[in-house]
Design a protein around this motif. Structure first.
Motif, PDB file in Angstrom:
ATOM      1  N   PHE A  19      -4.157  -0.891  -2.694  1.00 33.66           N
ATOM      2  CA  PHE A  19      -3.943  -1.904  -1.529  1.00 33.66           C
ATOM      3  C   PHE A  19      -4.277  -1.209  -0.160  1.00 33.66           C
ATOM      4  N   LYS A  20      -4.565   0.083  -0.350  1.00 33.57           N
ATOM      5  CA  LYS A  20      -4.928   0.451   1.249  1.00 33.57           C
ATOM      6  C   LYS A  20      -6.357   0.089   1.603  1.00 33.57           C
ATOM      7  N   ASN A  21      -6.504  -0.301   2.752  1.00 32.63           N
ATOM      8  CA  ASN A  21      -7.837  -0.806   3.378  1.00 32.63           C
ATOM      9  C   ASN A  21      -8.442  -1.976   2.823  1.00 32.63           C
ATOM     10  N   GLN A  22      -7.492  -3.186   2.818  1.00 37.10           N
ATOM     11  CA  GLN A  22      -7.962  -3.996   2.062  1.00 37.10           C
ATOM     12  C   GLN A  22      -8.711  -5.175   3.075  1.00 37.10           C
ATOM     13  N   TYR A  23      -9.450  -6.201   2.427  1.00 36.78           N
ATOM     14  CA  TYR A  23     -10.193  -7.101   3.256  1.00 36.78           C
ATOM     15  C   TYR A  23      -9.868  -8.411   2.534  1.00 36.78           C
ATOM     16  N   VAL A  24      -9.929  -9.508   3.661  1.00 37.60           N
ATOM     17  CA  VAL A  24      -9.833 -10.654   3.400  1.00 37.60           C
ATOM     18  C   VAL A  24     -11.075 -11.795   3.260  1.00 37.60           C
ATOM     19  N   TRP A  25     -11.370 -12.660   2.365  1.00 43.27           N
ATOM     20  CA  TRP A  25     -12.724 -13.061   2.479  1.00 43.27           C
ATOM     21  C   TRP A  25     -12.643 -14.439   3.112  1.00 43.27           C
ATOM     22  N   GLN A  26     -13.410 -14.374   4.370  1.00 45.00           N
ATOM     23  CA  GLN A  26     -13.338 -15.420   5.224  1.00 45.00           C
ATOM     24  C   GLN A  26     -14.922 -15.909   5.422  1.00 45.00           C
ATOM     25  N   ASP A  27     -15.332 -17.314   5.595  1.00 44.79           N
ATOM     26  CA  ASP A  27     -16.464 -17.599   5.947  1.00 44.79           C
ATOM     27  C   ASP A  27     -17.691 -16.742   5.172  1.00 44.79           C
ATOM     28  N   VAL A  80       6.982   2.007  -9.727  1.00 45.69           N
ATOM     29  CA  VAL A  80       6.588   3.089  -8.745  1.00 45.69           C
ATOM     30  C   VAL A  80       8.073   3.526  -8.210  1.00 45.69           C
ATOM     31  N   VAL A  81       8.753   2.629  -7.584  1.00 45.05           N
ATOM     32  CA  VAL A  81      10.061   2.846  -6.957  1.00 45.05           C
ATOM     33  C   VAL A  81      11.081   3.453  -7.892  1.00 45.05           C
ATOM     34  N   THR A  94     -17.652 -13.755   4.187  1.00 42.34           N
ATOM     35  CA  THR A  94     -17.702 -12.326   4.242  1.00 42.34           C
ATOM     36  C   THR A  94     -16.310 -11.751   4.445  1.00 42.34           C
ATOM     37  N   ARG A  95     -16.518 -10.311   4.313  1.00 41.75           N
ATOM     38  CA  ARG A  95     -15.232  -9.616   4.176  1.00 41.75           C
ATOM     39  C   ARG A  95     -14.766  -9.359   5.656  1.00 41.75           C
ATOM     40  N   LYS A  96     -13.289  -9.576   6.109  1.00 40.69           N
ATOM     41  CA  LYS A  96     -12.846  -9.207   7.253  1.00 40.69           C
ATOM     42  C   LYS A  96     -11.664  -8.364   7.214  1.00 40.69           C
ATOM     43  N   ILE A  97     -11.160  -7.658   8.026  1.00 45.14           N
ATOM     44  CA  ILE A  97     -10.116  -6.887   8.067  1.00 45.14           C
ATOM     45  C   ILE A  97      -8.927  -7.923   8.149  1.00 45.14           C
ATOM     46  N   PRO A  98      -7.937  -7.980   7.531  1.00 45.46           N
ATOM     47  CA  PRO A  98      -6.731  -8.676   7.652  1.00 45.46           C
ATOM     48  C   PRO A  98      -5.950  -8.419   8.758  1.00 45.46           C
ATOM     49  N   LEU A  99      -5.153  -9.546   9.384  1.00 48.01           N
ATOM     50  CA  LEU A  99      -4.269  -9.356  10.468  1.00 48.01           C
ATOM     51  C   LEU A  99      -3.125  -8.428  10.203  1.00 48.01           C
ATOM     52  N   ARG A 100      -2.634  -8.631   8.985  1.00 47.56           N
ATOM     53  CA  ARG A 100      -1.527  -7.514   8.356  1.00 47.56           C
ATOM     54  C   ARG A 100      -1.627  -7.298   6.958  1.00 47.56           C
ATOM     55  N   GLU A 101      -1.082  -6.492   6.492  1.00 53.36           N
ATOM     56  CA  GLU A 101      -1.106  -5.953   5.089  1.00 53.36           C
ATOM     57  C   GLU A 101      -0.356  -7.033   4.191  1.00 53.36           C
ATOM     58  N   VAL A 102      -0.601  -7.094   3.066  1.00 51.02           N
ATOM     59  CA  VAL A 102       0.284  -7.572   1.885  1.00 51.02           C
ATOM     60  C   VAL A 102       1.498  -6.842   2.091  1.00 51.02           C
ATOM     61  N   SER A 110       1.047  -1.332  -0.084  1.00 50.13           N
ATOM     62  CA  SER A 110       0.129  -0.121   0.055  1.00 50.13           C
ATOM     63  C   SER A 110       0.825   1.176  -0.010  1.00 50.13           C
ATOM     64  N   GLU A 111       2.071   1.178   0.270  1.00 46.50           N
ATOM     65  CA  GLU A 111       3.018   2.399   0.416  1.00 46.50           C
ATOM     66  C   GLU A 111       3.320   2.770  -1.054  1.00 46.50           C
ATOM     67  N   PHE A 112       3.251   1.779  -1.905  1.00 44.37           N
ATOM     68  CA  PHE A 112       3.328   1.997  -3.325  1.00 44.37           C
ATOM     69  C   PHE A 112       2.216   2.187  -4.287  1.00 44.37           C
TER      70      PHE A 112
END
Length: 390
Positions: free
Chosen positions: A90-98, A187-188, A100-108, A84-86
């Motif tokens: 990728f900001k405010n992503q979600y992971v699909w679990q059960d 980007v870099v 529904t959308r959930k906030i992931p424990l960490r970013e990609v 998401s820095e680049f």
């Protein structure tokens, strides 16, 4: 050995399993063999030759990994940086679990892109993440020949805005990570991905026929693509002219979407220069692309046990792990074909194949253009002949 190899290749051509195939092997700095069988273009009766250009598709991925590692060496890219820095997608992503959308424990992070542990998938109708990726590639296709095609950054941000299939780093699934990585390099570096690859890799290595498109003066050297069709009279091959994964079939013009996962075309001799550079610790003919320590990092990675479990389900690659956009052999005894400790490489959707063998100082390359081939039976047969001899 050459007779056995040629016979296996000829048999595959005669049985209409493939239109044409070529093989190039080098060991200890010497060419062991170059063999070719069948046609690069059946309609025009053009045989496979050393000059034949073929679409690499996923065999582009190791080149993209090297591009990223160049930036790592220079201190311009940290593998633990959130993507998401680049890329704002990728900001405010979600992971699909059960369901529904959930906030992931960490970013990609960038390291997830190199190991395919991001949760970003290729188009797949069986899961929500794959369906959302399908929608992005459908848009790429709709705009592919328009006056406003999707760009590398636009594609990466669109893919990043979809839900992840799993918590980043918790599993491993093959997908669009290399395309995202190409956008990160763009980007870099502050330049188009293709320009960076040409300036830092293909240009210095003298890979004159490797690029994201095939100009008019080289079009006659680009192999046709074929698909296997089973008819009442038996198996046959038909010309395939479709586009795939956002790549124009004829690659006639410089693309807006420069796919780090699938976009390059090359020849066996060109790719041998890239493979030999890695095999020699990052240097070729006095030109250094990577430092030896960086190459060692690339070719010695592996997945965690949790990640490895899913990789084993997806690929017929027993004894292998995956890191830095390549398979890496960790235990030859578990492989379903003759294999060597530490060998690494990758293949492509249309059948091109790359394998480096550090301990043997050897490279095996195959060129072909058959829809949905990847690493298939002929690949393993040719490997087995070579590795039982050399």
């Amino acid at each position: 050995m050459e007779t056995l190899l040629q016979n296996a290749m000829k048999k595959a051509v005669d049985e209409n399993l493939v239109a044409g195939v070529s093989l190039l092997v080098e060991k200890d700095g010497k060419e062991i063999c170059f063999l070719a069988e069948g046609m690069a273009d059946r309609e025009q009766q053009k045989p496979f030759t050393r000059e034949t250009i073929f679409r690499l598709y996923s065999q582009s991925k190791p080149v993209t990994a090297v591009a990223a590692m160049i930036l790592v060496e220079r201190g311009e890219l940290d593998l633990c940086q959130p993507v998401s820095e680049f890329l704002p997608g990728f900001k405010n992503q979600y992971v699909w679990q059960d369901g529904t959308r959930k906030i992931p424990l960490r970013e990609v992070i960038v390291h997830d892109l190199l190991n395919m542990t991001s949760g970003l998938l290729y188009p797949d109708a069986s899961c929500e993440s794959g369906r959302q990726a399908s929608a992005v590639f459908e848009e790429i296709d709709r705009r592919l020949y328009s006056d406003h095609p999707m760009t590398t950054l636009e594609v990466a941000n669109a893919l990043g805005s979809g839900v992840l299939d799993f918590e980043p780093g918790s599993s491993q699934k093959y997908g669009t990570s290399a395309d995202i990585l190409g956008a990160v390099v763009e980007v870099v570096s502050g330049m188009p991905f293709s320009e960076f690859v040409e300036k830092e890799i293909t240009g210095p290595l003298g890979m004159k026929d490797t690029a994201f498109w095939v100009p008019a003066e080289k079009q006659e050297r680009l192999a046709q693509t074929y698909e296997s069709v089973l008819e009442e009279s038996g198996r046959t091959l038909k010309l395939y002219t479709g586009d795939h994964l956002g790549i124009q079939n004829r690659m006639k013009q410089k693309p807006a979407f420069e796919s780090g996962g699938a976009g390059l075309a090359s020849t066996l001799d060109d790719y041998m220069r890239f493979a030999k550079m890695l095999r020699q610790g990052g240097e070729l003919d006095g030109v250094r692309i990577l430092k030896e320590q960086t190459v060692q990092f690339m070719i010695n990675g592996e997945l965690t046990d949790e990640q490895q479990e899913n990789f084993n389900k997806a690929f017929t690659l027993g004894g292998h792990s995956y890191a830095n956009l390549m398979r890496i052999c960790k235990n030859p005894a578990r492989a379903p074909f003759l294999a060597r400790q530490g060998e690494y490489g990758w293949d492509g959707w249309l059948g091109p194949y790359f394998a480096n063998f550090p301990e043997e100082n050897m490279t095996i390359l195959m060129g072909m253009q058959k829809k949905d081939a990847g690493t298939w039976s002929l690949t393993r047969k040719l490997r087995n002949i070579l590795l039982s001899t050399l």
